[in-house]
Motif scaffolding. Sequence first.
Motif, PDB file in Angstrom:
ATOM      1  N   VAL A 130       0.873  -1.191   0.000  1.00 39.59           N
ATOM      2  CA  VAL A 130       0.000   0.000   0.000  1.00 39.59           C
ATOM      3  C   VAL A 130       0.905   1.235   0.000  1.00 39.59           C
ATOM      4  O   VAL A 130       2.022   1.189   0.539  1.00 39.59           O
ATOM      5  CB  VAL A 130      -0.914  -0.025   1.248  1.00 39.59           C
ATOM      6  N   SER A 131       0.443   2.330  -0.614  1.00 38.74           N
ATOM      7  CA  SER A 131       1.271   3.539  -0.720  1.00 38.74           C
ATOM      8  C   SER A 131       1.849   3.970   0.619  1.00 38.74           C
ATOM      9  O   SER A 131       1.154   3.954   1.648  1.00 38.74           O
ATOM     10  CB  SER A 131       0.419   4.701  -1.268  1.00 38.74           C
ATOM     11  N   ILE A 132       3.116   4.364   0.594  1.00 37.22           N
ATOM     12  CA  ILE A 132       3.785   4.907   1.786  1.00 37.22           C
ATOM     13  C   ILE A 132       4.551   6.146   1.321  1.00 37.22           C
ATOM     14  O   ILE A 132       4.503   6.498   0.147  1.00 37.22           O
ATOM     15  CB  ILE A 132       4.732   3.850   2.413  1.00 37.22           C
ATOM     16  N   GLY A 133       5.228   6.811   2.264  1.00 43.95           N
ATOM     17  CA  GLY A 133       5.880   8.061   1.857  1.00 43.95           C
ATOM     18  C   GLY A 133       7.015   8.479   2.759  1.00 43.95           C
ATOM     19  O   GLY A 133       7.370   7.781   3.707  1.00 43.95           O
ATOM     20  N   GLY A 170       3.794   5.402  -4.506  1.00 44.02           N
ATOM     21  CA  GLY A 170       2.455   4.835  -4.760  1.00 44.02           C
ATOM     22  C   GLY A 170       2.392   4.227  -6.139  1.00 44.02           C
ATOM     23  O   GLY A 170       3.402   3.757  -6.659  1.00 44.02           O
ATOM     24  N   SER A 171       1.191   4.273  -6.741  1.00 46.43           N
ATOM     25  CA  SER A 171       1.085   3.717  -8.106  1.00 46.43           C
ATOM     26  C   SER A 171       2.073   4.459  -9.007  1.00 46.43           C
ATOM     27  O   SER A 171       2.594   3.914  -9.960  1.00 46.43           O
ATOM     28  CB  SER A 171      -0.346   3.829  -8.624  1.00 46.43           C
ATOM     29  N   SER A 172       2.339   5.719  -8.675  1.00 42.05           N
ATOM     30  CA  SER A 172       3.520   6.362  -9.273  1.00 42.05           C
ATOM     31  C   SER A 172       4.291   6.975  -8.108  1.00 42.05           C
ATOM     32  O   SER A 172       3.741   7.182  -7.020  1.00 42.05           O
ATOM     33  CB  SER A 172       3.123   7.445 -10.286  1.00 42.05           C
ATOM     34  N   PHE A 186       5.982  16.586  -8.818  1.00 45.19           N
ATOM     35  CA  PHE A 186       6.828  16.002  -9.852  1.00 45.19           C
ATOM     36  C   PHE A 186       6.641  14.494  -9.848  1.00 45.19           C
ATOM     37  O   PHE A 186       6.623  13.876  -8.781  1.00 45.19           O
ATOM     38  CB  PHE A 186       8.305  16.347  -9.574  1.00 45.19           C
ATOM     39  N   THR A 187       6.498  13.929 -11.048  1.00 36.85           N
ATOM     40  CA  THR A 187       6.304  12.481 -11.164  1.00 36.85           C
ATOM     41  C   THR A 187       7.579  11.836 -11.691  1.00 36.85           C
ATOM     42  O   THR A 187       8.235  12.368 -12.590  1.00 36.85           O
ATOM     43  CB  THR A 187       5.125  12.184 -12.111  1.00 36.85           C
ATOM     44  N   TYR A 188       7.942  10.704 -11.072  1.00 40.88           N
ATOM     45  CA  TYR A 188       9.181  10.017 -11.399  1.00 40.88           C
ATOM     46  C   TYR A 188       9.012   9.129 -12.616  1.00 40.88           C
ATOM     47  O   TYR A 188       8.045   8.383 -12.723  1.00 40.88           O
ATOM     48  CB  TYR A 188       9.606   9.173 -10.190  1.00 40.88           C
ATOM     49  N   GLU A 189       9.973   9.230 -13.545  1.00 38.99           N
ATOM     50  CA  GLU A 189       9.992   8.358 -14.718  1.00 38.99           C
ATOM     51  C   GLU A 189      11.176   7.393 -14.542  1.00 38.99           C
ATOM     52  O   GLU A 189      12.336   7.783 -14.781  1.00 38.99           O
ATOM     53  CB  GLU A 189      10.137   9.204 -15.990  1.00 38.99           C
ATOM     54  N   LEU A 245      -0.413   8.461   6.290  1.00 34.60           N
ATOM     55  CA  LEU A 245      -0.794   9.881   6.296  1.00 34.60           C
ATOM     56  C   LEU A 245      -0.509  10.543   4.950  1.00 34.60           C
ATOM     57  O   LEU A 245      -1.351  11.266   4.403  1.00 34.60           O
ATOM     58  CB  LEU A 245      -0.027  10.587   7.412  1.00 34.60           C
ATOM     59  N   VAL A 246       0.662  10.257   4.375  1.00 30.83           N
ATOM     60  CA  VAL A 246       1.039  10.925   3.112  1.00 30.83           C
ATOM     61  C   VAL A 246       0.020  10.621   2.009  1.00 30.83           C
ATOM     62  O   VAL A 246      -0.395  11.512   1.265  1.00 30.83           O
ATOM     63  CB  VAL A 246       2.455  10.473   2.659  1.00 30.83           C
ATOM     64  N   ALA A 247      -0.439   9.370   1.946  1.00 26.69           N
ATOM     65  CA  ALA A 247      -1.375   8.978   0.873  1.00 26.69           C
ATOM     66  C   ALA A 247      -2.743   9.630   1.098  1.00 26.69           C
ATOM     67  O   ALA A 247      -3.350  10.161   0.156  1.00 26.69           O
ATOM     68  CB  ALA A 247      -1.500   7.458   0.821  1.00 26.69           C
ATOM     69  N   ASP A 248      -3.214   9.633   2.346  1.00 36.31           N
ATOM     70  CA  ASP A 248      -4.494  10.291   2.637  1.00 36.31           C
ATOM     71  C   ASP A 248      -4.382  11.795   2.389  1.00 36.31           C
ATOM     72  O   ASP A 248      -5.278  12.407   1.793  1.00 36.31           O
ATOM     73  CB  ASP A 248      -4.891  10.044   4.107  1.00 36.31           C
ATOM     74  N   PHE A 249      -3.258  12.376   2.810  1.00 33.12           N
ATOM     75  CA  PHE A 249      -3.071  13.819   2.623  1.00 33.12           C
ATOM     76  C   PHE A 249      -3.052  14.186   1.131  1.00 33.12           C
ATOM     77  O   PHE A 249      -3.706  15.136   0.692  1.00 33.12           O
ATOM     78  CB  PHE A 249      -1.760  14.275   3.286  1.00 33.12           C
TER      79      PHE A 249
END
Length: 332
Positions: A130-133, A170-172, A186-189, A245-249
Amino acid sequence: TTEDINLPIGIPLDRFIQERQSQFPFASGELSQLLRDIALAGKIVNLEISRSGLNDIEGAYGSKNVQGEDQQKLDVIANERFINALTKGGEVCAIISEEEDTIRELESSKGKYIIAIDPLDGSSNIDVNVSIGTIFSVYRRKSNIGEKVTMDDVLQRGEEQVAAGYLIYGSSCMLVYTTGYGVNGFTYEPSLGEFFLSHTNLKTPEEGKYYSINEGSYFSFEAGVKAFVDECKQNKVSARYIGSLVADFHRNMLKGGIYIYPKTESAPNGKLRLCYECNALAFLIEQAGGRATDGENRILEIQPTTLHQRVPFFIGSEKMVLRAESLLVGQE
Ligand code: AHG
Ligand code: MN
Ligand code: MN
Ligand code: MN
């Protein structure tokens, strides 16, 4: 203001930093370098997370952190990756971290910045994909370069932040940050190993579609919090609580919503830590037009007294946070 200069979607993070820095004639590039160091560590942590099921870095590390939580291997690994990158970058003299008992002075003591960091937010979600940060705040040191770092350097109010942001794995993988002139994402490639501008000048809706709170603790909430949750249900507001928290935020900032971690029986001051979780997100949400308080006081105005102090946390769309606050005031 520099907020108006909308740089084109798709430019690399480096170019964005360069362009923005050119607006600050006095800037000597240290903060730019620091942001690059954060991005580098983020790329490394993202890579390790994306294959954590294969390289035996899941699960518990076998020790507890200063808050008595069982450290996950990735908590410790992420902490070291950010410390290494910031040490090599040379711009940071010390960090405070969820995973460090006290101030961690970096060998590069020439740096003029302090970092407060939650190296891995959402640790309970690491092993279940699950997404983390990662959450970070940047402050200028108050003591002189070369002197010992003091508690005054690290216990600064959130309004003293020079920059703040988060990475979301996350998914990205995204890096979202502000230096006080708006919020950009910014999205990572991965195939290019670069972050590219994907979300410019983010603003959060003043009303929200989501409320995020752990309702498992409902019966220990204060009356005002219960009343707010009940009202969300009456108004058919969607419940979304990821446990990171990061994903909900991030979702709530983009779509509108509120995240609440209130006082509970097991967390009489709330669970989230002022210095390396709440202050950074409070800076970001205010830059995006939202609100962040402890139910009464602006998070950014709270004077920290200890490194790991917890505060009740109400953050998101302004009207929702104000409504929750009014129910707290009115609670019997
Ligand atoms: P961390 O993993 O850095 O310790 O933070 C976890 C926090 C936050 O990310 C999340 O929203 C909250 O803890 C979940 O707490 P509960 O499981 O008590 O709801
Ligand atoms: Mn933790
Ligand atoms: Mn956290
Ligand atoms: Mn953490």
